[in-house]
Design a protein around this motif. Structure first.
Motif, PDB file in Angstrom:
ATOM      1  N   GLN A  54      -6.190  12.722 -13.323  1.00  0.00           N
ATOM      2  CA  GLN A  54      -5.993  13.922 -14.132  1.00  0.00           C
ATOM      3  C   GLN A  54      -6.631  15.139 -13.471  1.00  0.00           C
ATOM      4  OE1 GLN A  54      -4.287  14.520 -16.794  1.00  0.00           O
ATOM      5  NE2 GLN A  54      -3.863  12.576 -17.782  1.00  0.00           N
ATOM      6  N   TRP A  55      -5.991  16.317 -13.689  1.00  0.00           N
ATOM      7  CA  TRP A  55      -6.532  17.615 -13.307  1.00  0.00           C
ATOM      8  C   TRP A  55      -6.886  17.701 -11.832  1.00  0.00           C
ATOM      9  CZ3 TRP A  55      -9.360  15.016 -17.429  1.00  0.00           C
ATOM     10  CH2 TRP A  55      -8.676  15.129 -18.640  1.00  0.00           C
ATOM     11  N   GLY A  56      -6.044  17.043 -10.996  1.00  0.00           N
ATOM     12  CA  GLY A  56      -6.205  17.140  -9.559  1.00  0.00           C
ATOM     13  C   GLY A  56      -7.251  16.223  -8.966  1.00  0.00           C
ATOM     14  N   HIS A  57      -7.897  15.390  -9.790  1.00  0.00           N
ATOM     15  CA  HIS A  57      -8.894  14.459  -9.275  1.00  0.00           C
ATOM     16  C   HIS A  57      -8.212  13.331  -8.494  1.00  0.00           C
ATOM     17  CE1 HIS A  57     -11.694  15.692 -12.836  1.00  0.00           C
ATOM     18  NE2 HIS A  57     -11.624  16.610 -11.889  1.00  0.00           N
ATOM     19  N   GLN A  58      -8.931  12.786  -7.526  1.00  0.00           N
ATOM     20  CA  GLN A  58      -8.420  11.627  -6.808  1.00  0.00           C
ATOM     21  C   GLN A  58      -8.748  10.367  -7.593  1.00  0.00           C
ATOM     22  OE1 GLN A  58     -10.120  10.884  -2.939  1.00  0.00           O
ATOM     23  NE2 GLN A  58      -8.522   9.447  -2.355  1.00  0.00           N
ATOM     24  N   TRP A  59      -7.775   9.451  -7.672  1.00  0.00           N
ATOM     25  CA  TRP A  59      -8.018   8.164  -8.310  1.00  0.00           C
ATOM     26  C   TRP A  59      -8.311   7.157  -7.199  1.00  0.00           C
ATOM     27  CZ3 TRP A  59      -8.477   6.090 -13.147  1.00  0.00           C
ATOM     28  CH2 TRP A  59      -8.393   4.707 -13.259  1.00  0.00           C
ATOM     29  N   ILE A  60      -9.551   6.658  -7.143  1.00  0.00           N
ATOM     30  CA  ILE A  60      -9.935   5.685  -6.123  1.00  0.00           C
ATOM     31  C   ILE A  60      -9.233   4.368  -6.422  1.00  0.00           C
ATOM     32  CG2 ILE A  60     -11.850   4.522  -4.989  1.00  0.00           C
ATOM     33  CD1 ILE A  60     -11.785   7.565  -4.633  1.00  0.00           C
ATOM     34  N   SER A  61      -8.447   3.872  -5.462  1.00  0.00           N
ATOM     35  CA  SER A  61      -7.541   2.749  -5.734  1.00  0.00           C
ATOM     36  C   SER A  61      -7.742   1.637  -4.720  1.00  0.00           C
ATOM     37  CB  SER A  61      -6.092   3.238  -5.702  1.00  0.00           C
ATOM     38  OG  SER A  61      -5.930   4.397  -6.485  1.00  0.00           O
ATOM     39  N   HIS A  62      -8.840   0.897  -4.874  1.00  0.00           N
ATOM     40  CA  HIS A  62      -9.139  -0.199  -3.951  1.00  0.00           C
ATOM     41  C   HIS A  62      -8.200  -1.380  -4.192  1.00  0.00           C
ATOM     42  CE1 HIS A  62     -12.771   1.724  -2.498  1.00  0.00           C
ATOM     43  NE2 HIS A  62     -13.218   1.859  -3.735  1.00  0.00           N
ATOM     44  N   THR A  63      -8.015  -2.182  -3.142  1.00  0.00           N
ATOM     45  CA  THR A  63      -7.246  -3.412  -3.275  1.00  0.00           C
ATOM     46  C   THR A  63      -7.856  -4.286  -4.372  1.00  0.00           C
ATOM     47  OG1 THR A  63      -6.647  -3.342  -0.941  1.00  0.00           O
ATOM     48  CG2 THR A  63      -6.433  -5.466  -2.060  1.00  0.00           C
TER      49      THR A  63
ATOM     50  N   SER B 214       0.838  -1.192   0.000  1.00  0.00           N
ATOM     51  CA  SER B 214       0.000   0.000   0.000  1.00  0.00           C
ATOM     52  C   SER B 214       0.875   1.244   0.000  1.00  0.00           C
ATOM     53  CB  SER B 214      -0.919   0.010   1.227  1.00  0.00           C
ATOM     54  OG  SER B 214      -1.747   1.155   1.232  1.00  0.00           O
ATOM     55  N   LEU B 215       0.480   2.226  -0.821  1.00  0.00           N
ATOM     56  CA  LEU B 215       1.179   3.503  -0.902  1.00  0.00           C
ATOM     57  C   LEU B 215       0.159   4.628  -0.956  1.00  0.00           C
ATOM     58  CD1 LEU B 215       3.864   2.791  -3.666  1.00  0.00           C
ATOM     59  CD2 LEU B 215       4.302   3.027  -1.213  1.00  0.00           C
ATOM     60  N   CYS B 216       0.606   5.824  -0.620  1.00  0.00           N
ATOM     61  CA  CYS B 216      -0.248   6.986  -0.872  1.00  0.00           C
ATOM     62  C   CYS B 216      -0.431   7.164  -2.372  1.00  0.00           C
ATOM     63  CB  CYS B 216       0.365   8.242  -0.258  1.00  0.00           C
ATOM     64  SG  CYS B 216       0.350   8.271   1.532  1.00  0.00           S
TER      65      CYS B 216
ATOM     66  N   ILE C 160       5.067   8.066 -15.735  1.00  0.00           N
ATOM     67  CA  ILE C 160       3.765   7.680 -16.290  1.00  0.00           C
ATOM     68  C   ILE C 160       3.087   6.754 -15.290  1.00  0.00           C
ATOM     69  CG2 ILE C 160       2.571   6.447 -18.146  1.00  0.00           C
ATOM     70  CD1 ILE C 160       4.848   7.407 -20.003  1.00  0.00           C
ATOM     71  N   GLY C 161       1.958   7.208 -14.759  1.00  0.00           N
ATOM     72  CA  GLY C 161       1.191   6.421 -13.812  1.00  0.00           C
ATOM     73  C   GLY C 161      -0.005   5.781 -14.492  1.00  0.00           C
ATOM     74  N   VAL C 162      -0.259   4.528 -14.159  1.00  0.00           N
ATOM     75  CA  VAL C 162      -1.358   3.779 -14.766  1.00  0.00           C
ATOM     76  C   VAL C 162      -2.158   3.086 -13.676  1.00  0.00           C
ATOM     77  CG1 VAL C 162      -1.992   1.950 -16.398  1.00  0.00           C
ATOM     78  CG2 VAL C 162       0.032   3.362 -16.843  1.00  0.00           C
ATOM     79  N   GLY C 163      -3.476   3.175 -13.792  1.00  0.00           N
ATOM     80  CA  GLY C 163      -4.366   2.400 -12.940  1.00  0.00           C
ATOM     81  C   GLY C 163      -5.274   1.561 -13.812  1.00  0.00           C
ATOM     82  N   ILE C 164      -5.332   0.255 -13.547  1.00  0.00           N
ATOM     83  CA  ILE C 164      -6.181  -0.664 -14.310  1.00  0.00           C
ATOM     84  C   ILE C 164      -7.055  -1.429 -13.331  1.00  0.00           C
ATOM     85  CG2 ILE C 164      -6.274  -2.615 -15.906  1.00  0.00           C
ATOM     86  CD1 ILE C 164      -4.972  -0.438 -17.320  1.00  0.00           C
ATOM     87  N   ASN C 165      -8.346  -1.510 -13.624  1.00  0.00           N
ATOM     88  CA  ASN C 165      -9.264  -2.287 -12.785  1.00  0.00           C
ATOM     89  C   ASN C 165      -9.088  -3.777 -13.096  1.00  0.00           C
ATOM     90  OD1 ASN C 165     -10.432   0.108 -11.725  1.00  0.00           O
ATOM     91  ND2 ASN C 165     -11.753   0.267 -13.531  1.00  0.00           N
TER      92      ASN C 165
ATOM     93  N   ALA D  14       1.877  -0.949  -6.616  1.00  0.00           N
ATOM     94  CA  ALA D  14       1.193  -1.066  -5.328  1.00  0.00           C
ATOM     95  C   ALA D  14      -0.122  -1.818  -5.503  1.00  0.00           C
ATOM     96  CB  ALA D  14       0.931   0.306  -4.720  1.00  0.00           C
ATOM     97  N   SER D  15      -0.489  -2.570  -4.481  1.00  0.00           N
ATOM     98  CA  SER D  15      -1.783  -3.257  -4.486  1.00  0.00           C
ATOM     99  C   SER D  15      -2.919  -2.309  -4.119  1.00  0.00           C
ATOM    100  CB  SER D  15      -1.767  -4.429  -3.488  1.00  0.00           C
ATOM    101  OG  SER D  15      -0.784  -5.367  -3.834  1.00  0.00           O
ATOM    102  N   GLN D  16      -2.561  -1.187  -3.490  1.00  0.00           N
ATOM    103  CA  GLN D  16      -3.563  -0.213  -3.072  1.00  0.00           C
ATOM    104  C   GLN D  16      -2.904   1.157  -2.973  1.00  0.00           C
ATOM    105  OE1 GLN D  16      -4.875  -0.565   1.001  1.00  0.00           O
ATOM    106  NE2 GLN D  16      -6.878   0.320   0.571  1.00  0.00           N
ATOM    107  N   GLN D  17      -3.651   2.212  -3.335  1.00  0.00           N
ATOM    108  CA  GLN D  17      -3.211   3.592  -3.117  1.00  0.00           C
ATOM    109  C   GLN D  17      -4.211   4.275  -2.191  1.00  0.00           C
ATOM    110  OE1 GLN D  17      -1.074   5.422  -6.946  1.00  0.00           O
ATOM    111  NE2 GLN D  17      -3.161   4.781  -7.402  1.00  0.00           N
ATOM    112  N   THR D  18      -3.694   5.000  -1.225  1.00  0.00           N
ATOM    113  CA  THR D  18      -4.594   5.700  -0.306  1.00  0.00           C
ATOM    114  C   THR D  18      -4.827   7.148  -0.727  1.00  0.00           C
ATOM    115  OG1 THR D  18      -2.707   6.257   1.117  1.00  0.00           O
ATOM    116  CG2 THR D  18      -3.926   4.233   1.634  1.00  0.00           C
ATOM    117  N   ALA D  19      -3.991   7.651  -1.635  1.00  0.00           N
ATOM    118  CA  ALA D  19      -4.167   9.023  -2.135  1.00  0.00           C
ATOM    119  C   ALA D  19      -3.732   9.075  -3.600  1.00  0.00           C
ATOM    120  CB  ALA D  19      -3.382  10.018  -1.293  1.00  0.00           C
ATOM    121  N   GLY D  20      -4.282   8.147  -4.389  1.00  0.00           N
ATOM    122  CA  GLY D  20      -3.929   8.084  -5.802  1.00  0.00           C
ATOM    123  C   GLY D  20      -4.312   9.363  -6.535  1.00  0.00           C
ATOM    124  N   ARG D  21      -3.490   9.736  -7.519  1.00  0.00           N
ATOM    125  CA  ARG D  21      -3.725  10.976  -8.258  1.00  0.00           C
ATOM    126  C   ARG D  21      -4.287  10.660  -9.637  1.00  0.00           C
ATOM    127  NH1 ARG D  21       1.524  13.085  -5.853  1.00  0.00           N
ATOM    128  NH2 ARG D  21       2.629  12.879  -7.838  1.00  0.00           N
TER     129      ARG D  21
END
Length: 278
Positions: free
Chosen positions: A63-72, A30-32, A154-159, A54-61
């Motif tokens: 675009q444009w300052g939005h939070q990226w919800i990053s569940h386990t 887990s990371l911020c 380059i940050g990537v989040g995939i469901n 990371a398996s989880q982000q607690t403060a994922g970023r």
């Protein structure tokens, strides 16, 4: 969720033409934010090609300052890009062209997933779409000196198997509904994403932005969409080299119909989720 680093390494080796790996993997439970952690590692001396997962982000970023919800259960990774001397190598870029890194990554990841049998499209500018819903997104951050990009993450989040909102989809549920598993595990997905980023940056560097843009637009689910901007109706006809959305606007004067074209910066409008992938 336990993450098997050796499985990722083996999949990367199997998917690359050359035996050496341009990536060094740093895996956390887990990371911020994977982007922020990677910037910290670069400041401590890590080199381009460094990857934070990371398996989880607690403060994922997002675009444009939005939070990226990053569940386990999802895949959250960031990779450092080189501008000469290491892989993956990007061409020298002016700060005004930083969005080319996002376009390259989006196309590369989508193309790599499609090779595996997952029919991913792209929603302008940085979303990966499956069955008309959001599978993932990309956030590129840069450092600039004298108008030139000197570092990029380059940050990537995939469901993968994480819970998603109504506009989202995770890959495991899609595979289950299709009774097939072209992506067998989270580690294989990680390898696919990294290979996609590498191939996208390679296309940008070796073949140029025009070729990359044509491939990106081929997978763009928004082509032909009608978009309202400032009380005018426009049709999506492409994307500029700076990542702006090209719209053809129908307008009348007293003598004839004219169709000027305008471009819209990323973040100016939201196109929503409504079309199936190409």
């Amino acid at each position: 969720m336990r993450f098997d680093q050796q499985l990722v390494v083996d999949a990367l080796k199997a998917g690359r033409e050359y035996p050496y790996l341009p990536f060094s993997l740093h895996i956390f439970d887990s990371l911020c934010s994977t982007n922020q952690t990677l910037w910290d590692l670069l400041n401590q001396g890590e080199k381009p090609g460094c990857v934070v997962i990371a398996s989880q982000q607690t403060a994922g970023r997002g675009q444009w300052g939005h939070q990226w919800i990053s569940h386990t259960g999802g895949l959250y990774l960031s990779v450092a890009i080189a501008f000469g001397g290491a892989l993956p190598i990007a061409p020298k870029l002016d700060a005004t062209n930083s969005y080319q890194l996002t376009l390259a990554s989006a196309w590369g990841i989508a193309a790599q997933l499609r090779k595996c049998g997952v029919d991913v499209g792209i929603k302008w500018p940085n979303d990966l779409i499956l069955n008309g819903r959001k599978l993932g997104g990309i956030l590129t951050e840069t450092k600039v000196n004298k108008g030139q990009i000197t570092q990029a993450v380059i940050g990537v989040g995939i469901n993968w198997a994480n819970p998603v909102p109504e506009t989202g989809i995770n890959l495991e549920s899609w595979q289950g509904s299709h009774h097939s598993r072209p992506i067998s595990c989270l580690e294989m997905l990680t390898s696919t994403v990294l290979l996609g980023i590498e191939s996208g940056i390679e296309c940008l560097s070796q073949e140029g932005i025009s070729i990359l843009l044509s491939r990106y637009v081929d997978l763009l689910t928004n082509m032909g969409d009608q978009v309202d901007v400032n009380h005018l109706s426009g049709t999506v006809v492409g994307v500029t080299t700076q990542g702006h959305l090209r719209l053809r606007i129908a307008a009348y004067d007293t003598n004839k119909l004219v169709t000027p074209e305008i471009s819209i910066e990323p973040g100016t409008i939201s196109l929503g989720y409504h079309k199936v992938s190409v």
